[in-house]
Design an enzyme around this catalytic site. Structure first.
Site, PDB file in Angstrom:
ATOM      1  N   ASP A 170       0.829  -1.203   0.000  1.00 13.24           N
ATOM      2  CA  ASP A 170       0.000   0.000   0.000  1.00 13.24           C
ATOM      3  C   ASP A 170       0.864   1.254   0.000  1.00 13.24           C
ATOM      4  O   ASP A 170       2.025   1.229   0.404  1.00 13.24           O
ATOM      5  CB  ASP A 170      -0.916   0.012   1.229  1.00 13.24           C
ATOM      6  CG  ASP A 170      -0.122   0.004   2.525  1.00 13.24           C
ATOM      7  OD1 ASP A 170       0.751  -0.881   2.665  1.00 13.24           O
ATOM      8  OD2 ASP A 170      -0.355   0.870   3.384  1.00 13.24           O
ATOM      9  N   GLU A 171       0.299   2.337  -0.468  1.00 14.79           N
ATOM     10  CA  GLU A 171       0.871   3.682  -0.372  1.00 14.79           C
ATOM     11  C   GLU A 171       2.326   3.788  -0.822  1.00 14.79           C
ATOM     12  O   GLU A 171       3.183   4.295  -0.105  1.00 14.79           O
ATOM     13  CB  GLU A 171       0.738   4.199   1.062  1.00 14.79           C
ATOM     14  CG  GLU A 171      -0.709   4.426   1.472  1.00 14.79           C
ATOM     15  CD  GLU A 171      -0.815   5.140   2.792  1.00 14.79           C
ATOM     16  OE1 GLU A 171      -1.606   6.086   2.876  1.00 14.79           O
ATOM     17  OE2 GLU A 171      -0.119   4.742   3.747  1.00 14.79           O
ATOM     18  N   ILE A 172       2.592   3.296  -2.013  1.00 10.80           N
ATOM     19  CA  ILE A 172       3.913   3.513  -2.603  1.00 10.80           C
ATOM     20  C   ILE A 172       3.931   4.936  -3.153  1.00 10.80           C
ATOM     21  O   ILE A 172       3.163   5.271  -4.053  1.00 10.80           O
ATOM     22  CB  ILE A 172       4.197   2.487  -3.713  1.00 10.80           C
ATOM     23  CG1 ILE A 172       4.081   1.065  -3.155  1.00 10.80           C
ATOM     24  CG2 ILE A 172       5.580   2.720  -4.309  1.00 10.80           C
ATOM     25  CD1 ILE A 172       4.114  -0.010  -4.218  1.00 10.80           C
TER      26      ILE A 172
END
Length: 563
Positions: free
Chosen positions: A335-337
């Site tokens: 998540d949330e790269i």
């Protein structure tokens, strides 16, 4: 997935006409949580529970079932729960006290894996022994919990003349706890697992690591915890993990580990700075736009997909985690790269200058790790971002649905629909409904949004996922809304209690009665009683109503024309 400073994952009610409730319409009966699917008690009555009451499993030996029986027998004999409102029933001493609960399990070998049969049948006649039958040990544990809630008082009384058939609607019913942003002692984790169990939930999703700390002592990579934890007294040893896993098995709760990668890995840089991009940098440089940030919250760092050493270290971590946790699900995060963090690395800058893309970087990472996790007989769980992120994502062709589960946390029903319509199984943990620490304020300091002299809302609760989620919001949320029957079958599925209890019932028996009407009004009385009983069991559940409301049934109610 953006998690605030402490986190537990675990509806919207329609504002319709409000009517008064006649007090005479309120009836007090036995309160069981979660509500069983089938509960037949044609003539409510009770008798005494024998002082020598026993729970027996003739000729059946199973280490975890034996542990559960011993635990529940002690609970039943010592709890002496006094209902907030005594049930209306016929109590008789003309029948002999209930002496025995006979437990029979068809399959003693079924492991505690996803989709295991948790159904049970409980019969308590007016004469003779009570009978609990289940297909598996794990179903028997759910039945033991129900039986324990049918016993109360001093001397002990038990409901008789009833029949229950019960089974969960959803096979995956869990709570997530983040132990990276804040460390929680093992005893706190065990208490949480125990509360998960009594609410008939079956998954402890352990978000172990993140950018903030790496508290897991991985045998082949000990420096990750030695240098990346908050300190030697704030880490989890293999002994601790085994204790937690075994406690979970004794309580019918799977322990699913999450090692979040490739983002949320700043803590890895303490041991291996060369495999982490943008480590130890300020997350949102002064004067820069949000899209140029280095992380979505304080704590930067992402694994470098172009460095071969990344995979040497990561594969050793994955192998050790698979050894420590026998659970067939492995949560790999994803998540949330954040683009800015990868772009800060010179090698990645060169890769992008030569025509490469950020999504190709993610694909390189996944192609180097996904097959390895699958080779360890694990189903890989990712956050939804891996295919739904606006900037860095994979095509669905890169993730075979038979080996992949996606967990959704944004945009409610819309993202659930996108996931299941692509053929993936989904775990629903919508931040709008199931993030329980929302509304308690965020952890970003020196935040000017709170310097507001004209409105006290500050984001309706002071955190990105505010406002605070009430138990009613959670209870009324239908996670399969808008899905076809085939798509709904792909949905696998919570401060924590009793709000997570609301989710527990909706995932076990739903939130509608036999006519299809939302039953939140009826649920209030049962949840009040269940919260009180949980507190007696040592679970720090907050009250949902003043005690006056409970003592004066109907006086705090409204009735809405629910759909």
């Amino acid at each position: 997935m953006l998690l605030p400073f402490f986190n537990s994952i675990l509806i919207i009610s329609t504002g319709l006409a409000v009517l008064s409730v006649p007090i005479s319409a309120v009836e007090s009966t036995i309160q069981v949580w979660p509500k069983p699917r089938t509960f037949s008690w044609p003539q409510p009555q009770a008798t005494l529970l024998s002082p020598t009451f026993t729970i027996s499993t003739p000729n059946q030996i199973h280490i975890h079932l034996s542990s559960a029986i011993k635990r529940y027998l002690n609970l039943i004999q010592t709890e002496h729960h006094n209902p907030l409102v005594p049930p209306t029933l016929n109590f008789t001493t003309s029948t002999p006290p209930l002496q025995t609960l006979l437990v029979s399990v068809s399959d003693l070998t079924a492991p505690l894996h996803h989709n295991v049969n948790e159904s049970y049948t409980l019969t308590i006649p007016t004469w003779g022994p009570a009978n609990l039958t289940a297909e598996t040990v794990w179903g028997a544990m759910r039945g033991l919990e129900t039986f324990s809630q049918l016993v109360w008082g001093d001397p002990l009384r038990v409901a008789v003349g009833l029949y229950i058939w019960d089974a969960p609607l959803f096979a995956h019913r869990g709570v997530l706890l983040d132990t990276s942003r804040n460390y929680y002692p093992v005893e706190d984790i065990l208490r949480t697992i125990g509360a998960i169990s009594v609410n008939k939930m079956n998954v402890f999703h352990w978000h172990i690591t993140d950018s903030h700390s790496f508290p897991l002592l991985v045998p082949s990579e000990p420096d990750l915890a030695a240098k990346g934890s908050y300190g030697p007294d704030m880490l989890y040893t293999p002994y601790d993990v085994n204790r937690i896993v075994q406690f979970g098995l004794e309580h019918g709760v799977r322990v699913v580990p999450e090692i979040d990668t490739p983002a949320h890995t700043g803590s890895w840089a303490e041991a291996y700075p060369d495999i982490i991009t943008c480590a130890n940098m300020f997350w949102w440089p002064a004067g820069s736009k949000w899209e140029d940030r280095l992380a979505s919250e304080p704590g930067t760092g992402q694994l470098n997909p172009l460095n071969p050493k990344t995979y040497q270290v990561l594969k050793r971590v994955i192998n050790d985690v698979a050894t420590l946790f026998p659970e067939p699900f492995y949560h790999a995060g994803a998540d949330e790269i954040v683009p800015g963090c990868w772009k800060a690395d010179p090698a990645i800058q060169s890769f992008l200058s030569n025509g490469g893309t950020l999504s190709q970087l993610l694909e390189i990472f996944v192609n180097s790790t996904f097959p390895y996790i699958v080779s360890l007989n694990r189903t890989v769980v990712y956050w939804e971002d891996i295919i739904l992120d606006a900037n860095i994502k994979l095509p669905t062709t890169a993730l075979p649905p038979e080996h992949t589960i996606l967990q959704t946390w944004n945009n409610g029903h819309n993202n659930t629909k996108k996931i299941v319509s692509s053929g993936y199984r989904a775990i629903v943990s919508s931040a709008n409904f199931y993030y329980l620490d929302c509304g308690h304020g965020g952890f970003v300091g020196n935040d000017s949004q709170y310097d507001n002299q004209t409105s006290g809302t500050s984001g309706n609760g002071g955190s990105w996922c505010a406002p605070f989620k009430t138990w009613q919001t959670i209870y009324d949320y239908d996670i399969t809304y808008g899905l076809s029957k085939e798509e709904a079958n792909l949905v696998l599925d919570a401060r924590i209690w009793p709000r997570a209890s609301a989710m527990a019932e909706t995932l076990w028996s739903g939130n509608r009665d036999e006519t299809g009407k939302k039953r939140y009004a009826e649920a209030t009385d049962r949840l009040n009683e269940w919260r009180y009983r949980m507190v007696r069991r040592g679970i720090g559940a907050e009250p949902i109503q003043p005690l006056w409301c409970i003592r004066n049934p109907g006086m705090c109610n409204t009735v809405q024309s629910a759909t």
